[in-house]
Design a protein around this motif. Sequence first.
Motif, mmCIF file in Angstrom:
data_model
loop_
_atom_site.group_PDB
_atom_site.id
_atom_site.type_symbol
_atom_site.label_atom_id
_atom_site.label_comp_id
_atom_site.label_asym_id
_atom_site.label_seq_id
_atom_site.Cartn_x
_atom_site.Cartn_y
_atom_site.Cartn_z
ATOM 1 N N LEU A 63 0.794 -1.446 0.071
ATOM 2 C CA LEU A 63 0.073 -0.010 -0.049
ATOM 3 C C LEU A 63 1.123 1.257 0.111
ATOM 4 C CD1 LEU A 63 -2.679 -0.999 2.506
ATOM 5 C CD2 LEU A 63 -3.031 -0.887 0.272
ATOM 6 N N GLU A 64 2.025 1.255 0.823
ATOM 7 C CA GLU A 64 2.954 2.509 0.599
ATOM 8 C C GLU A 64 3.561 2.694 -0.520
ATOM 9 O OE1 GLU A 64 5.459 1.982 4.091
ATOM 10 O OE2 GLU A 64 3.846 1.491 5.547
ATOM 11 N N VAL A 65 3.715 1.568 -1.209
ATOM 12 C CA VAL A 65 4.313 1.819 -2.598
ATOM 13 C C VAL A 65 3.446 2.607 -3.483
ATOM 14 C CG1 VAL A 65 5.402 0.572 -4.666
ATOM 15 C CG2 VAL A 65 6.038 -0.273 -2.271
ATOM 16 N N LEU A 66 2.002 1.914 -3.494
ATOM 17 C CA LEU A 66 1.200 2.531 -4.322
ATOM 18 C C LEU A 66 0.800 4.045 -3.921
ATOM 19 C CD1 LEU A 66 -1.545 -0.526 -4.635
ATOM 20 C CD2 LEU A 66 0.080 0.270 -6.388
ATOM 21 N N TRP A 67 0.653 4.223 -2.860
ATOM 22 C CA TRP A 67 0.417 5.619 -2.416
ATOM 23 C C TRP A 67 1.523 6.619 -2.844
ATOM 24 C CZ3 TRP A 67 -4.063 7.882 -0.972
ATOM 25 C CH2 TRP A 67 -5.219 7.011 -0.506
ATOM 26 N N ASN A 68 2.757 6.112 -2.613
ATOM 27 C CA ASN A 68 3.927 6.941 -3.013
ATOM 28 C C ASN A 68 4.002 7.131 -4.476
ATOM 29 O OD1 ASN A 68 4.975 7.838 -0.386
ATOM 30 N ND2 ASN A 68 5.676 6.039 -0.139
ATOM 31 N N ALA A 69 3.399 6.073 -5.128
ATOM 32 C CA ALA A 69 3.845 5.977 -6.699
ATOM 33 C C ALA A 69 2.544 6.915 -7.389
ATOM 34 C CB ALA A 69 3.554 4.597 -7.268
ATOM 35 N N GLY A 70 1.542 7.058 -6.716
ATOM 36 C CA GLY A 70 0.483 7.934 -7.360
ATOM 37 C C GLY A 70 0.264 9.250 -6.664
ATOM 38 N N ALA A 71 1.215 9.774 -5.640
ATOM 39 C CA ALA A 71 1.092 11.055 -5.355
ATOM 40 C C ALA A 71 2.212 11.912 -5.511
ATOM 41 C CB ALA A 71 0.757 11.077 -3.865
ATOM 42 N N GLU A 72 2.419 12.997 -5.692
ATOM 43 C CA GLU A 72 3.454 13.814 -5.963
ATOM 44 C C GLU A 72 4.108 14.045 -4.629
ATOM 45 O OE1 GLU A 72 2.993 17.132 -8.643
ATOM 46 O OE2 GLU A 72 1.545 16.042 -9.968
ATOM 47 N N GLU A 129 4.757 -3.237 -19.190
ATOM 48 C CA GLU A 129 5.253 -2.616 -20.228
ATOM 49 C C GLU A 129 6.018 -1.003 -19.551
ATOM 50 O OE1 GLU A 129 4.177 -2.171 -24.053
ATOM 51 O OE2 GLU A 129 2.981 -4.204 -24.137
ATOM 52 N N ALA A 130 5.295 -0.839 -18.425
ATOM 53 C CA ALA A 130 5.700 0.616 -18.143
ATOM 54 C C ALA A 130 7.066 0.484 -17.208
ATOM 55 C CB ALA A 130 4.708 1.397 -16.940
ATOM 56 N N ARG A 131 8.187 0.631 -18.137
ATOM 57 C CA ARG A 131 9.387 -0.007 -17.689
ATOM 58 C C ARG A 131 10.088 1.451 -17.029
ATOM 59 N NH1 ARG A 131 10.033 -5.359 -16.740
ATOM 60 N NH2 ARG A 131 9.106 -6.239 -18.592
ATOM 61 N N PHE A 132 9.398 2.524 -17.463
ATOM 62 C CA PHE A 132 9.941 3.660 -16.435
ATOM 63 C C PHE A 132 9.553 3.677 -15.077
ATOM 64 C CE2 PHE A 132 6.296 4.637 -19.215
ATOM 65 C CZ PHE A 132 5.279 5.047 -18.350
ATOM 66 N N LEU A 133 8.679 2.829 -14.702
ATOM 67 C CA LEU A 133 8.242 2.646 -13.222
ATOM 68 C C LEU A 133 9.275 1.908 -12.620
ATOM 69 C CD1 LEU A 133 4.407 2.734 -13.593
ATOM 70 C CD2 LEU A 133 6.010 4.828 -13.135
ATOM 71 N N ALA A 134 9.624 1.905 -11.369
ATOM 72 C CA ALA A 134 10.435 0.911 -10.607
ATOM 73 C C ALA A 134 9.956 -0.344 -10.596
ATOM 74 C CB ALA A 134 10.537 1.660 -9.163
ATOM 75 N N ALA A 135 10.714 -1.138 -10.355
ATOM 76 C CA ALA A 135 10.186 -2.679 -10.288
ATOM 77 C C ALA A 135 9.178 -2.890 -9.378
ATOM 78 C CB ALA A 135 11.557 -3.746 -10.294
ATOM 79 N N GLU A 136 9.337 -2.313 -7.898
ATOM 80 C CA GLU A 136 8.703 -2.466 -7.066
ATOM 81 C C GLU A 136 7.240 -1.796 -7.100
ATOM 82 O OE1 GLU A 136 9.902 -0.700 -3.373
ATOM 83 O OE2 GLU A 136 9.821 1.110 -3.954
ATOM 84 N N VAL A 137 7.377 -0.913 -7.966
ATOM 85 C CA VAL A 137 5.842 -0.192 -8.151
ATOM 86 C C VAL A 137 5.029 -1.075 -9.158
ATOM 87 C CG1 VAL A 137 4.808 1.774 -9.408
ATOM 88 C CG2 VAL A 137 6.826 2.051 -7.857
ATOM 89 N N ARG A 138 5.694 -1.720 -10.202
ATOM 90 C CA ARG A 138 5.063 -2.586 -11.250
ATOM 91 C C ARG A 138 4.471 -3.702 -10.557
ATOM 92 N NH1 ARG A 138 9.741 -1.802 -14.432
ATOM 93 N NH2 ARG A 138 10.179 -3.798 -14.199
ATOM 94 N N ALA A 139 5.249 -4.223 -9.377
ATOM 95 C CA ALA A 139 4.781 -5.330 -8.651
ATOM 96 C C ALA A 139 3.913 -5.122 -7.978
ATOM 97 C CB ALA A 139 6.172 -5.960 -7.983
ATOM 98 N N ALA A 140 3.790 -3.923 -7.163
ATOM 99 C CA ALA A 140 2.554 -3.382 -6.326
ATOM 100 C C ALA A 140 1.538 -3.145 -7.260
ATOM 101 C CB ALA A 140 2.957 -2.154 -5.872
ATOM 102 N N LEU A 141 1.443 -2.852 -8.571
ATOM 103 C CA LEU A 141 0.406 -2.472 -9.381
ATOM 104 C C LEU A 141 -0.261 -3.831 -9.873
ATOM 105 C CD1 LEU A 141 1.830 0.619 -11.249
ATOM 106 C CD2 LEU A 141 -0.161 0.375 -10.010
#
Length: 202
Positions: A63-72, A129-141
Amino acid sequence: MPRFTEFDFGVSWVMGFFHQDGTHYGDTAAEIVANHLAGEGDEAALAVRRDARTLGNLPSETLEVLWNAGAEYLPSFETRLGSGAEWTRTVVGLCNARLSTEPGVRPLSGADTEDGTACLDAVVGEIEEARFLAAEVRAALVACARRCTPDLAFRVLLRAMGCAAPDASLSPDRYARLKAVGSALQYGEFVVDNVRFLVEEP
């Protein structure tokens, strides 16, 4: 019956509150969310609560990864928000408080109940395919898509893409695929449009 809004909604909408000027809406993260909810209709609070409850299927760290990825500019979990699970429960509580002020709140219906199950493979494919996102962000998504709903994961993906600029970019074909997924999920005009600025010039 279309969704209640042409714009972003649910938890991904809440993530959008936390930007450079977000503190104009409150002194704390909870105040910012509460003040935004106060100015919107019941459907907005219902959509946020639905997403936030669904996020309870994920571990706190995810959840922390997702919230941090989606908020500036999200405040620190360690010093301001508590754990990812605690913050997500706080958001549910804020929605409950907002809805308790209105008698006879009607549940979401029609397109607003769409969870995107039929789009799971397409959503996971776009995440991977969103390789510009960190691997942990892609895994969380991907975990969000599989354990929550593809709809929620796709909206958070769009937020994460926007926050990843200027490192992120989209080909016109890729953007067309995102638009197709958004159409299948019955999104309004301005949901996928939030990442149009990432499309590479031909």
